[in-house]
Design an enzyme around this catalytic site. Structure first.
Site, mmCIF file in Angstrom:
data_model
loop_
_atom_site.group_PDB
_atom_site.id
_atom_site.type_symbol
_atom_site.label_atom_id
_atom_site.label_comp_id
_atom_site.label_asym_id
_atom_site.label_seq_id
_atom_site.Cartn_x
_atom_site.Cartn_y
_atom_site.Cartn_z
ATOM 1 N N CYS A 13 6.268 5.679 3.538
ATOM 2 C CA CYS A 13 6.691 5.826 4.924
ATOM 3 C C CYS A 13 6.083 4.761 5.813
ATOM 4 O O CYS A 13 5.196 4.009 5.428
ATOM 5 C CB CYS A 13 6.261 7.191 5.466
ATOM 6 S SG CYS A 13 6.659 8.568 4.416
ATOM 7 N N GLY A 41 11.110 2.653 5.173
ATOM 8 C CA GLY A 41 11.775 3.870 4.728
ATOM 9 C C GLY A 41 13.171 3.966 5.286
ATOM 10 O O GLY A 41 13.353 3.919 6.502
ATOM 11 N N GLY A 123 1.854 7.747 2.598
ATOM 12 C CA GLY A 123 1.045 7.744 1.394
ATOM 13 C C GLY A 123 1.600 8.669 0.337
ATOM 14 O O GLY A 123 2.789 8.973 0.315
ATOM 15 N N CYS A 261 -3.762 -1.508 -0.691
ATOM 16 C CA CYS A 261 -2.629 -1.738 -1.589
ATOM 17 C C CYS A 261 -2.203 -3.200 -1.600
ATOM 18 O O CYS A 261 -1.703 -3.723 -0.604
ATOM 19 C CB CYS A 261 -1.453 -0.861 -1.181
ATOM 20 S SG CYS A 261 0.060 -1.161 -2.113
ATOM 21 N N TYR A 267 5.357 -7.354 -1.192
ATOM 22 C CA TYR A 267 6.690 -6.803 -1.022
ATOM 23 C C TYR A 267 6.883 -5.962 0.219
ATOM 24 O O TYR A 267 7.810 -6.182 0.993
ATOM 25 C CB TYR A 267 7.054 -5.951 -2.244
ATOM 26 C CG TYR A 267 8.307 -5.131 -2.062
ATOM 27 C CD1 TYR A 267 9.550 -5.742 -1.964
ATOM 28 C CD2 TYR A 267 8.259 -3.746 -1.972
ATOM 29 C CE1 TYR A 267 10.698 -4.997 -1.772
ATOM 30 C CE2 TYR A 267 9.400 -3.000 -1.788
ATOM 31 C CZ TYR A 267 10.623 -3.622 -1.690
ATOM 32 O OH TYR A 267 11.753 -2.881 -1.495
ATOM 33 N N ASP A 374 9.633 -11.420 -5.493
ATOM 34 C CA ASP A 374 8.345 -10.815 -5.122
ATOM 35 C C ASP A 374 7.707 -10.048 -6.267
ATOM 36 O O ASP A 374 6.485 -10.021 -6.415
ATOM 37 C CB ASP A 374 8.506 -9.905 -3.891
ATOM 38 C CG ASP A 374 9.502 -8.778 -4.120
ATOM 39 O OD1 ASP A 374 9.127 -7.777 -4.737
ATOM 40 O OD2 ASP A 374 10.658 -8.906 -3.685
ATOM 41 N N CYS A 410 2.520 3.725 -10.028
ATOM 42 C CA CYS A 410 1.796 3.890 -8.764
ATOM 43 C C CYS A 410 1.787 5.365 -8.399
ATOM 44 O O CYS A 410 2.808 6.033 -8.477
ATOM 45 C CB CYS A 410 2.463 3.087 -7.655
ATOM 46 S SG CYS A 410 1.676 3.309 -6.034
ATOM 47 N N CYS A 461 -6.371 -2.282 -4.120
ATOM 48 C CA CYS A 461 -5.830 -1.421 -5.163
ATOM 49 C C CYS A 461 -4.866 -2.262 -5.984
ATOM 50 O O CYS A 461 -3.832 -2.711 -5.488
ATOM 51 C CB CYS A 461 -5.106 -0.210 -4.585
ATOM 52 S SG CYS A 461 -4.394 0.841 -5.877
ATOM 53 N N CYS A 464 -1.575 -0.807 -10.539
ATOM 54 C CA CYS A 464 -0.322 -1.024 -11.268
ATOM 55 C C CYS A 464 -0.374 -2.293 -12.119
ATOM 56 O O CYS A 464 0.460 -2.480 -13.014
ATOM 57 C CB CYS A 464 0.862 -1.064 -10.306
ATOM 58 S SG CYS A 464 0.779 -2.383 -9.069
#
Length: 503
Positions: A13, A41, A123, A261, A267, A374, A410, A461, A464
Site C-alpha cells: 500500500c 496500489g 506492509g 526494503c 521498482y 528493474d 517476500c 532488507c 529475497c
C-alpha cells in the site's frame, strides 16, 4: 518487472495522513497526497477524515478517481474535518475475490467500550495466526479481513489496556512480526504515525510553509504534491505524535535494526521520491552504470538500448552514459492500460503485457538490443517483450537487470510469496536467459546495488536475494518452506498464511 500480482493481489500500500490547525478541510491535501502514490496500489483506495469526535470514510475499488471542481463541496460534506488519512492498496494478505478486496479496503476503524481508532497501514504481517486468535478472544464480532484490520484492532486493544498511545504502539511493535508503517487517528483526535522496529517500509513527515499543517506519507512525492517541506524519515521503532507545536518523536524500541526494503529503490518507489537523501531516479541511473562496468563485453556487443517502461527508463540512462550506446526510445507504454501484470491471472497476463508495451519494429530490426529491466520475478513479462523483439527482427537481445536475482519470497508486502513462482529460485541466470529467449541475462551484483544505494548491507532488507530475513518468524517460515519446496512438496497460496508453518 512490470508485475503486480497473481490472482488479483500487491507491495501492499501507500499511506498518507494530514492535520491542519486552522480548522481547514483537509480533503484536498489527502486527495492529492494519495493520488501521487497511486502507483503503490491499484486495487482499491480509501479516505477517512475526523471531525468533532466522528470518523467519516469513503472507500472504493480501482484507481483514485478524478474529482471535478463542481463536485468538491459534495466531497467536503462527505469527508469533513481537519484531520485525514488515506490509503491505496494491492492485496498481500487475505482472500482475493472482489468481496474480500472490498472488505480489505483501508483505512480501517476499530471501536470498543467508547474507544476507537482509525489506521492506514502499509506492509505485511507474518505471524497472523496467533494475532487472529488474540483478536477473536477480545472482540466478539472480529472477522479477519486483512493485516491492516489486525493491526487496527491490536492498536485499539493496547489503548484499552493501557490508556496510553505510546504503550499501545509499543505493544504493536513487540507483538507483530513483519513490516508495518502506520498513520492513524484516535477517537479523541490524536494524530500519529509509527514504523516497525526494522523500518522495512518507507514513511516520512513534512509540513506546510506556514507550519499550520503536518503530514505523513509513504513517499516524499505526496509532500511535493501539496507543496510541503520534507522534515524527516521516521526511524525504525519510532512513534511520532503531532500537536500544534509540530512533531513529537518518541523512540519506542531502542537500538532497532535498520532493514529498509531494497526493492523500493529498484521498482516500487516513484523515481522523483527521496530516500537516503537521494532521488530514487539517481540511484537507478547508478544501477545502469554498474551493470555496464560488470558486463563490459556484452555492453560492447550492443547496438542500442531499449528500456522496459517506465521503471527501466532511469537505468537505461545510466547504461547509455556508461556505454555510449544510443538509448532508443522504441518501447512505449500504453498509459491507460493500467493493470500490473503480476496482479493478473495467468490467462490474462499475456494479453495485458502484449497490449501494454508497444515495440517500434523498425528501430530494433537487425540490431543487437540491450533491454534494461528493474527485476525478474516470474519471467513471463520478459518472455513476451523478447518475443516481440524477435518478431521485429532483432538479431540479439540481452537483458540488463538492476535488481539481483530473486531467490526467495517476500513476507513484507511485495506479493511474491512462494518459491515456486520465482524463476530465480529454480534457475541460474544462464538458464533464465534460455527460458525467456534472451541471448544473455545480466544481473547487477549485490555489491553494486548496495554501493549505489549508499548504505550498509545490514541496513537493508535483501531477504529475497540472500535468504536472510530480518524478522524471526519470517526466517523460520522461509526455511521450512524452502526445504519442502526442494523436496517437491506443493506450495498452496501464500506460504505465510499456511496454518502448518505458523509459530
Amino acid at each position: 518487472m512490470h508485475t503486480q500480482r497473481e490472482k488479483g493481489t500487491t507491495t501492499g500500500c501507500g499511506i498518507f495522513g494530514v492535520i491542519n490547525y486552522e480548522n481547514q478541510h483537509v480533503f484536498p491535501y489527502v486527495y492529492w497526497g494519495l493520488r501521487a502514490q497511486n502507483h503503490r496500489g491499484h486495487q482499491s483506495h480509501g479516505f477517512l477524515t475526523y471531525s468533532n469526535g466522528e470518523f467519516y470514510a469513503y472507500k472504493s475499488l480501482d484507481l483514485v478517481p478524478k474529482v471535478k471542481s463542481d463536485a468538491i463541496h459534495e466531497w467536503f460534506s462527505r469527508l469533513p474535518g481537519s484531520i485525514g488519512i488515506a490509503n491505496v492498496r494491492y492485496t498481500t494478505s487475505g482472500k482475493c475475490d472482489e468481496v474480500s478486496i472490498v472488505q480489505g479496503t483501508q483505512p480501517f476503524i476499530a471501536a470498543i467500550d467508547g474507544l476507537k481508532v482509525a489506521l492506514s497501514f502499509n506492509g505485511n504481517i507474518v505471524n497472523t495466526q496467533p494475532l487472529r486468535k488474540e483478536m477473536a478472544e477480545n472482540f466478539s464480532n472480529f472477522i479477519y479481513n486483512c493485516d491492516s484490520d489486525l493491526v487496527c484492532h491490536k492498536m485499539l486493544l493496547g489503548l484499552k489496556q493501557t490508556n496510553d498511545l505510546v504503550l499501545a504502539a509499543k505493544g504493536v511493535m513487540e507483538s507483530l512480526d513483519g513490516a508495518f508503517s502506520v498513520t492513524g487517528i484516535t477517537g479523541d483526535g490524536t494524530f500519529f504515525a509509527f514504523k516497525d522496529p526494522h523500518g522495512i517500509k518507507p514513511l516520512c513527515a513534512g509540513h506546510d510553509p506556514n507550519s499550520k499543517t503536518y503530514a505523513f506519507s509513504s513517499e516524499t512525492v505526496s509532500l511535493d504534491m501539496n507543496s510541503f517541506v520534507r522534515d524527516f524519515e521516521l526511524n525504525p521503532g519510532e512513534l511520532v505524535i503531532v500537536s500544534k507545536d509540530g512533531f513529537k518523536r518518541i523512540q519506542v524500541i531502542p537500538n532497532p535494526r535498520h532493514a529498509f526494503c531494497a526493492f523500493e529503490y529498484a521498482y516500487f518507489a516513484r523515481p522523483d521520491s527521496i530516500f537516503n537523501h537521494k532521488y530514487v531516479y539517481e540511484i537507478r541511473e547508478d544501477f545502469g552504470r554498474n551493470i555496464v562496468k560488470e558486463y563490459p563485453q556484452i555492453a560492447k556487443d550492443g547496438d542500442i538500448i531499449i528500456s522496459v517502461p517506465e521503471t527501466g527508463d532511469d537505468s537505461a540512462m545510466g547504461v547509455h552514459e556508461a556505454s555510449g550506446l544510443r538509448w532508443e526510445r522504441a518501447s512505449r507504454r500504453h498509459r491507460y492500460v493500467t493493470e500490473r501484470a503480476f496482479i493478473l491471472l495467468n490467462a490474462e497476463r499475456y494479453s495485458t503485457i502484449d497490449k501494454k508495451i508497444n515495440i517500434l519494429d523498425a528501430k530494433v530490426k537487425d540490431k543487437n538490443v540491450i533491454i534494461t529491466e528493474d527485476s525478474i520475478v516470474r519471467g513471463d513479462t520478459n518472455s513476451i517483450i523478447i518475443e516481440k523483439m524477435r518478431k521485429a527482427g532483432a538479431k540479439k537481445v540481452y537483458v540488463f537487470v538492476t535488481f539481483p536475482r530473486i531467490i526467495g519470497p517476500c513476507f513484507y508486502g511485495i506479493d511474491m510469496s512462494s518459491y515456486g513462482q520465482l524463476i530465480g529460485s529454480r534457475h541460474s541466470s544462464e538458464e533464465i536467459a534460455k527460458i525467456i529467449g534472451a541471448d544473455g541475462v545480466c544481473y547487477q551484483s549485490l555489491e553494486g546495488l548496495i554501493k549505489a544505494i549508499g548504505t550498509k548491507e545490514d541496513e537493508l532488507c535483501l531477504a529475497c536475494v540472500t535468504g536472510k530475513y530480518p524478522t524471526p518468524c519470517a526466517q523460520k517460515i522461509a526455511d521450512i518452506m524452502k526445504n519442502r519446496f526442494q523436496e517437491g512438496c506443493e506450495e498452496k497460496g501464500r506460504i505465510y498464511e499456511n496454518d502448518d508453518v505458523q509459530p
